[in-house]
Motif scaffolding. Structure first.
Motif, mmCIF file in Angstrom:
data_model
loop_
_atom_site.group_PDB
_atom_site.id
_atom_site.type_symbol
_atom_site.label_atom_id
_atom_site.label_comp_id
_atom_site.label_asym_id
_atom_site.label_seq_id
_atom_site.Cartn_x
_atom_site.Cartn_y
_atom_site.Cartn_z
ATOM 1 N N HIS A 92 -36.583 -2.811 9.470
ATOM 2 C CA HIS A 92 -37.595 -3.550 10.228
ATOM 3 C C HIS A 92 -38.275 -4.501 9.244
ATOM 4 O O HIS A 92 -39.346 -4.214 8.707
ATOM 5 C CB HIS A 92 -38.600 -2.585 10.845
ATOM 6 N N LYS A 145 -41.862 -6.186 10.059
ATOM 7 C CA LYS A 145 -42.888 -5.144 10.007
ATOM 8 C C LYS A 145 -43.106 -4.675 8.571
ATOM 9 O O LYS A 145 -44.241 -4.495 8.120
ATOM 10 C CB LYS A 145 -42.505 -3.968 10.894
ATOM 11 N N ASP A 171 -31.778 -6.242 11.635
ATOM 12 C CA ASP A 171 -33.156 -5.918 11.999
ATOM 13 C C ASP A 171 -33.106 -5.104 13.283
ATOM 14 O O ASP A 171 -32.637 -5.575 14.321
ATOM 15 C CB ASP A 171 -33.986 -7.187 12.186
ATOM 16 N N LYS A 197 -35.357 -3.968 15.352
ATOM 17 C CA LYS A 197 -36.318 -4.081 16.450
ATOM 18 C C LYS A 197 -36.897 -5.493 16.457
ATOM 19 O O LYS A 197 -38.000 -5.737 15.991
ATOM 20 C CB LYS A 197 -37.431 -3.046 16.315
#
Length: 550
Positions: A76, A79, A231, A233
């Motif tokens: 992620h 994030k 990635d 999400k």
């Protein structure tokens, strides 16, 4: 000497060390030539040196060791980069360190309306559940929201609970749980979809802040030898695909990326047009959005992973975790995605979720035939033995996050007692999957855990934690039959991940004709597989270009 057709001398030759080319052969050579960002020769140093011309850059490895660049199959990045710019608790290994980090961040950012971040470990708190009272002491009256390392729990303070209107009368939302005190008042931990009760109120970062978060993530990952990723999400709100495309359009995206667009369970098949639109609008060279993430369950530590049989030793007998889909809905969803040309990236932790995903792919195969889309199951913590042999025939890959396949407090205190002896032996069956012929890839799940490939490789190979200076003696090997050889683990992190991204013909090894994505290590990891973690990254190159140098 292995060469590819070249019409002129190479741009760069790497000499004076050893190069592991990876791939099926895994040759060990002493020279590598790169032309126009592509490997054009791999072989003896003298033969590679003879290819050099007057303008060729001659890189002296000084005895160092070169491996193909690492490709993280489940990460992620936005994030993670954002959290590095917030209250980052990933390095805090004790409760005093958590307290100190939160206090220091809060004091150093007095003008931020919220205290945001994450990375705390469940084993630092009784029963894995932190309290609002402790966070109140550290943050005061500002609302605070700090995600656990696995991002399945949010630690919130009393101010955040008040802002969200969460009190003893607030019911648990579908797919989530509010942890409570004995009198029913919220305790400060929100599980799964209960996190949204607070997270939806957090002021949205600007597009520029997201781009800077991605830029920081890429800088950090290149420093660890990571040259590309999937990635896991890519959100639509905010528009993460636009963030990736913006960095790519300014020439700043040096990693090769596949984005798995987030599937909203509530929106059903109506969201297919949105997925297609994102794919069409934001694909770029080296950047694609043709994967879709389906979240099937939670995690074992909070008893939200979907299990075929109830958890042991819980006060509420019969609890089997949280399944986000019934089988009919999941079958219909996966079949539609497969028909639309989208690879499915499943979150599957419990054995029931694993079986659901395999059954859904089997349904899609019957309906659509073999699409060749390389659907894959991430996490695969608990896999029923009857399902291990189903991956290869279905063409489903295993997307492994090996750092947790070890004895450590979260495993010994929060997982094994609730799985029981038999199911605990079904965890992270990487060796069994490789022996069955399944394709295995490796990802970190950062910021859930460290994205350091050498730490992940160490656990995949040894099934023991990375030693800590001054820490206790190493624990027993966790399920030793499931260890991977270093060669298999390396190839999973390189060729396996490239395969998931439909890029194994261009990436994942240093064979001539492939892109020169490589990592220079300060030592040979194959010389001491029990100490893989000791190796350090000296330099990272993407398409022959230096993107990190120590």
């Amino acid at each position: 000497m292995i060469t590819a057709a070249a019409t002129r001398p190479p741009d760069t030759v790497l000499l004076g060390g050893r190069v592991w080319t990876g791939g099926a052969v895994g040759a060990l050579v002493t020279g590598l030539a790169v032309t126009d960002g592509v490997v054009t020769a791999a072989g003896p140093e003298a033969a590679v040196r003879a290819l050099a011309g007057p303008g060729t850059e001659r890189v002296s490895l000084d005895g160092r060791f070169v491996v193909p660049g690492f490709i993280d199959a489940h990460i992620h990045a936005i994030k993670g980069g954002m959290e590095r710019r917030q209250c980052d608790l990933l390095a805090a290994t004790t409760l005093p360190e958590v307290r100190a980090t939160v206090s220091r961040y809060t004091a150093g950012h007095p003008d931020e309306p919220w205290v945001l971040g994450g990375g705390w470990s469940m084993d630092l708190f009784p029963g894995g559940i932190p309290s609002a009272r402790l966070l109140d002491e550290l943050t005061g009256d500002r609302p605070a929201l700090l995600y656990s390392r696995d991002h399945h729990t949010a630690w919130v303070n009393s101010a955040a609970l008040r802002v969200a209107g969460i009190d003893a009368a607030t019911p648990d939302p579908p797919g989530g749980r509010i942890e409570r005190e004995p009198d029913g008042t919220p305790g400060g931990a929100l599980q799964e979809r209960a996190m949204f009760l607070v997270s939806r109120l957090v002021p949205a970062p600007s597009r520029a802040e997201h781009v800077e978060g991605l830029r920081e993530a890429q800088r950090y990952l290149h420093g660890l030898g990571v040259v590309g990723w999937q990635d896991a999400k890519v959100l639509h709100r905010p528009a993460d695909a636009e963030v990736y495309a913006a960095l790519a359009d300014e020439g700043g995206l040096t990693a090769r990326v596949v984005g798995a667009q987030w599937w909203e369970p509530e929106d059903g098949l109506d969201q297919l047009d949105r997925l297609r639109a994102v794919r069409a609008a934001h694909n770029r060279p080296g950047l694609r959005f043709d994967s879709v993430k389906l979240m099937l369950d939670g995690v074992c530590e909070t008893h939200t992973a979907a299990m075929l049989a109830p958890y042991d030793n819980l006060p509420e007998p019969g609890r089997r975790g949280i399944a986000y889909y019934d089988q009919e809905t999941l079958d219909r969803t996966v079949t539609a995605l497969d028909a639309a040309g989208f690879q499915v990236h499943f979150h599957t932790v419990g054995d029931a979720a694993v079986r659901q995903a395999l059954d859904a792919v089997a349904h899609a195969r019957r309906a659509n035939g073999d699409s060749g889309l390389r659907h894959h199951l991430a996490h695969i913590q608990v896999v029923h033995p009857e399902d291990v042999g189903r991956f290869r025939p279905l063409g489903v890959a295993a997307n492994a996050q090996p750092l947790w396949a070890r004895h450590e407090p979260q495993m010994t205190e929060l997982t094994i007692p609730y799985l029981g002896t038999e199911r605990s032996g079904w965890q992270y069956p990487f060796g069994s999957l490789v022996r069955s012929g399944a394709v295995i890839a490796i990802g970190s799940d950062w910021p859930v855990s460290t994205p350091d490939p050498l730490a992940l490789l160490h656990v995949a190979v040894n099934r023991t934690p990375v030693p800590r200076p001054g820490g206790p003696d190493g624990p027993d090997v966790f399920l030793p039959a499931e260890r991977l050889s270093l060669k298999d683990a390396m190839n999973a992190y390189q060729m396996g991940s490239a395969y998931l991204n439909h890029a194994e013909d261009r990436h994942g090894s240093l064979e001539p004709g492939k892109q020169a994505d490589l990592v220079v290590l300060d030592r040979d990891p194959f010389a001491a597989p029990d100490s893989v973690w000791r190796a350090g990254v000296v330099e990272t190159r993407v398409a022959g270009r230096v993107v990190f140098s120590r």
